[in-house]
Design a protein around this motif. Structure first.
Motif, PDB file in Angstrom:
ATOM      1  N   PHE A   1      86.068  28.313  60.525  1.00  0.00           N
ATOM      2  CA  PHE A   1      86.286  29.768  60.893  1.00  0.00           C
ATOM      3  C   PHE A   1      87.466  30.275  60.539  1.00  0.00           C
ATOM      4  CE2 PHE A   1      82.692  28.397  63.417  1.00  0.00           C
ATOM      5  CZ  PHE A   1      82.025  29.591  63.862  1.00  0.00           C
ATOM      6  N   ARG A   2      88.008  31.407  60.382  1.00  0.00           N
ATOM      7  CA  ARG A   2      89.091  31.966  60.083  1.00  0.00           C
ATOM      8  C   ARG A   2      89.615  32.115  61.540  1.00  0.00           C
ATOM      9  NH1 ARG A   2      90.170  37.189  56.028  1.00  0.00           N
ATOM     10  NH2 ARG A   2      90.365  35.485  54.665  1.00  0.00           N
ATOM     11  N   VAL A   3      90.569  31.356  61.746  1.00  0.00           N
ATOM     12  CA  VAL A   3      91.333  31.270  63.276  1.00  0.00           C
ATOM     13  C   VAL A   3      92.709  31.838  63.064  1.00  0.00           C
ATOM     14  CG1 VAL A   3      91.929  29.805  65.221  1.00  0.00           C
ATOM     15  CG2 VAL A   3      89.698  29.331  63.971  1.00  0.00           C
ATOM     16  N   THR A   4      92.942  32.541  63.902  1.00  0.00           N
ATOM     17  CA  THR A   4      94.208  32.904  64.265  1.00  0.00           C
ATOM     18  C   THR A   4      94.865  32.646  65.648  1.00  0.00           C
ATOM     19  OG1 THR A   4      93.912  35.259  65.014  1.00  0.00           O
ATOM     20  CG2 THR A   4      93.867  35.074  62.594  1.00  0.00           C
ATOM     21  N   LEU A   5      96.153  32.548  65.716  1.00  0.00           N
ATOM     22  CA  LEU A   5      96.701  32.115  67.046  1.00  0.00           C
ATOM     23  C   LEU A   5      97.398  33.114  67.597  1.00  0.00           C
ATOM     24  CD1 LEU A   5      96.951  29.748  68.957  1.00  0.00           C
ATOM     25  CD2 LEU A   5      98.954  28.931  67.631  1.00  0.00           C
ATOM     26  N   ASN A   6      97.217  33.594  68.742  1.00  0.00           N
ATOM     27  CA  ASN A   6      97.879  34.569  69.384  1.00  0.00           C
ATOM     28  C   ASN A   6      98.268  34.506  70.562  1.00  0.00           C
ATOM     29  OD1 ASN A   6      96.877  36.941  67.250  1.00  0.00           O
ATOM     30  ND2 ASN A   6      95.228  35.661  67.578  1.00  0.00           N
TER      31      ASN A   6
ATOM     32  N   GLU B   1      90.465  36.038  66.957  1.00  0.00           N
ATOM     33  CA  GLU B   1      91.970  36.425  67.435  1.00  0.00           C
ATOM     34  C   GLU B   1      91.931  35.670  68.632  1.00  0.00           C
ATOM     35  OE1 GLU B   1      91.849  41.232  65.892  1.00  0.00           O
ATOM     36  OE2 GLU B   1      91.898  40.603  68.105  1.00  0.00           O
ATOM     37  N   VAL B   2      92.297  34.306  68.248  1.00  0.00           N
ATOM     38  CA  VAL B   2      92.199  33.387  69.461  1.00  0.00           C
ATOM     39  C   VAL B   2      93.411  33.281  70.191  1.00  0.00           C
ATOM     40  CG1 VAL B   2      92.028  30.949  70.160  1.00  0.00           C
ATOM     41  CG2 VAL B   2      90.421  32.040  68.319  1.00  0.00           C
ATOM     42  N   CYS B   3      93.433  33.343  71.769  1.00  0.00           N
ATOM     43  CA  CYS B   3      94.687  33.420  72.526  1.00  0.00           C
ATOM     44  C   CYS B   3      94.413  32.129  73.774  1.00  0.00           C
ATOM     45  CB  CYS B   3      94.448  34.827  73.597  1.00  0.00           C
ATOM     46  SG  CYS B   3      94.757  36.045  72.243  1.00  0.00           S
TER      47      CYS B   3
ATOM     48  N   VAL C   1     101.235  37.539  64.726  1.00  0.00           N
ATOM     49  CA  VAL C   1     100.424  37.696  65.728  1.00  0.00           C
ATOM     50  C   VAL C   1      99.670  39.011  65.544  1.00  0.00           C
ATOM     51  CG1 VAL C   1     102.347  38.938  67.033  1.00  0.00           C
ATOM     52  CG2 VAL C   1     100.356  38.066  68.387  1.00  0.00           C
ATOM     53  N   LEU C   2      98.178  38.958  65.942  1.00  0.00           N
ATOM     54  CA  LEU C   2      97.287  39.912  65.374  1.00  0.00           C
ATOM     55  C   LEU C   2      96.854  40.712  66.828  1.00  0.00           C
ATOM     56  CD1 LEU C   2      95.129  38.858  62.715  1.00  0.00           C
ATOM     57  CD2 LEU C   2      97.084  40.236  62.571  1.00  0.00           C
ATOM     58  N   HIS C   3      97.000  39.826  68.133  1.00  0.00           N
ATOM     59  CA  HIS C   3      96.374  40.090  69.316  1.00  0.00           C
ATOM     60  C   HIS C   3      97.561  40.056  70.489  1.00  0.00           C
ATOM     61  CE1 HIS C   3      92.567  40.484  71.923  1.00  0.00           C
ATOM     62  NE2 HIS C   3      93.594  40.399  72.493  1.00  0.00           N
ATOM     63  N   ASP C   4      98.175  41.232  70.658  1.00  0.00           N
ATOM     64  CA  ASP C   4      99.121  41.172  71.745  1.00  0.00           C
ATOM     65  C   ASP C   4      99.148  42.742  72.138  1.00  0.00           C
ATOM     66  OD1 ASP C   4     102.093  39.583  72.340  1.00  0.00           O
ATOM     67  OD2 ASP C   4     102.321  41.963  72.290  1.00  0.00           O
ATOM     68  N   HIS C   5      99.118  42.722  73.665  1.00  0.00           N
ATOM     69  CA  HIS C   5      99.059  44.034  74.347  1.00  0.00           C
ATOM     70  C   HIS C   5     100.454  44.435  74.583  1.00  0.00           C
ATOM     71  CE1 HIS C   5      94.648  44.170  74.842  1.00  0.00           C
ATOM     72  NE2 HIS C   5      94.680  42.927  74.694  1.00  0.00           N
TER      73      HIS C   5
END
Length: 356
Positions: free
Chosen positions: A286-291, A258-260, A13-17
């Motif tokens: 696209f270079r898609v990441t799941l977050n 960084e798709v959420c 996970v790259l996008h987590d607050h």
């Protein structure tokens, strides 16, 4: 893909607050300790439902209002350490092997802590969380500057100062409308001068022009959310797609998105899982990441995001391995650590899933 397989699947996970992922019971306990009396409920289950319902407004601005409660109880070193420890524990229990967790140090100064003390407390919590999970997860911090304040350069300097001591990079977050990323250009220039990584929230509440500014003016390495890049993609009746110049640039230069998904539904960036643009973005290269974005506020986890994608698009281990490897490749870890993560943890983990 069964629930047990989803839990076992290695995740990145790259996008987590940090302030969007607290345990409800922890919020209640910390509120009692610091005398904060504005919580909408002191029952953990009810509080969890309140956060989720409050976030389901279709407005990014309303979504962000929920953070007043979490930040209010994250003002001491002990509270910050506890929240960071529990963050690492919860992610590891969800199968996350690497996480970049972002937070805004300037939002944790009300009880007298300094910026450096905030960073040190959170980093100490992450290290303790790694220890308690037996090293099953590695956690790095992203320091966030807020779009609506004037402290972004100060936070960029803080990022450089704590680089290689648990801080992997920098981020800009907050209300996107009326707060363009170029307003914080001095911060990005400082980071570039010091060869420091950064990502920028863009293309969530504002269209493709926000992504353009983040990439072409501010030099973003990754885009937080970025789903409105689809404004520059034309989908034809036969299902094929034509990319405009911005979309093609982002795709061809492997700028990670960084798709959420769940968060996007809550803030109005997407209507439902079945029509979420993540599948279009993946199919067009696209270079898609799941977050997760905010595990408490969005009522989600990486496992649940995986499950939503299984239901919506029929994704299996191959696609989730693709997302996870993309996230590892786009992480702000040094290259040797990225390669080790992919070759020794992610690929063997998915190979074991396929064998089973």
């Amino acid at each position: 893909m069964h629930l047990s397989d989803i839990l076992r699947a290695p995740k990145v996970v790259l996008h987590d607050h940090l302030d969007g992922g607290l345990r409800p019971a922890t919020i209640i306990e910390l509120a009692r300790e610091c005398g904060y009396r504005a919580l909408p409920s002191e029952d953990p289950a009810e509080l969890a439902v309140w956060f989720r319902d409050a976030a389901d407004s279709g407005s990014l601005e309303r979504y962000l209002e929920t953070f007043a409660h979490t930040c209010a109880v994250m003002q001491t070193r002990a509270a910050l350490e506890r929240v960071a420890v529990e963050c690492a524990e919860d992610l590891a229990a969800d199968g996350v092997v690497y996480a970049e967790i972002r937070y805004a140090p300037e939002q944790h100064l009300e009880a007298g802590l300094g910026l450096d003390e905030v960073v040190e407390a959170v980093n100490a919590g992450f290290r303790e969380g790694e220890r308690r999970t037996g090293g099953r997860i590695t956690v790095r911090a992203l320091l966030t500057g807020m779009r609506h304040t004037d402290r972004s350069l100060e936070i960029a300097e803080l990022t450089v100062a704590h680089r290689d001591r648990g801080v992997a990079g920098f981020d800009i977050a907050g209300g996107e409308i009326g707060n363009p990323p170029a307003r914080h250009l001095p911060a990005f220039q400082h980071l570039r001068r010091h060869n420091c990584h950064y990502t920028i929230h863009a293309g969530e509440a504002v269209g493709a022009e926000s992504v353009h500014e983040a990439v072409q003016v501010c030099g973003a390495e990754r885009i937080g959310h970025g789903v409105r890049i689809t404004d520059d993609i034309t989908v034809h009746d036969d299902g094929t797609a034509t990319l405009g110049p911005l979309a093609a640039y982002v795709r061809d230069n492997r700028i990670a998105l960084e798709v959420c998904p769940t968060s996007n539904l809550q803030t109005g960036a997407a209507k439902d899982y079945a029509t979420h643009p993540i599948d279009l973005l993946r199919r067009t290269g696209f270079r898609v990441t799941l977050n997760t974005d905010n595990r408490l506020v969005s009522g989600t986890s990486m496992g649940e995001e995986f499950a939503h994608m299984v239901t919506a698009f029929g994704y299996g281990p191959d696609v989730f391995e693709e997302f996870t490897v993309a996230a590892a490749e786009a992480s702000f870890l040094p290259l040797p650590e990225r390669r080790r993560l992919i070759d020794e943890v992610i690929r063997p983990g998915y190979a074991a899933l396929r064998e089973a």
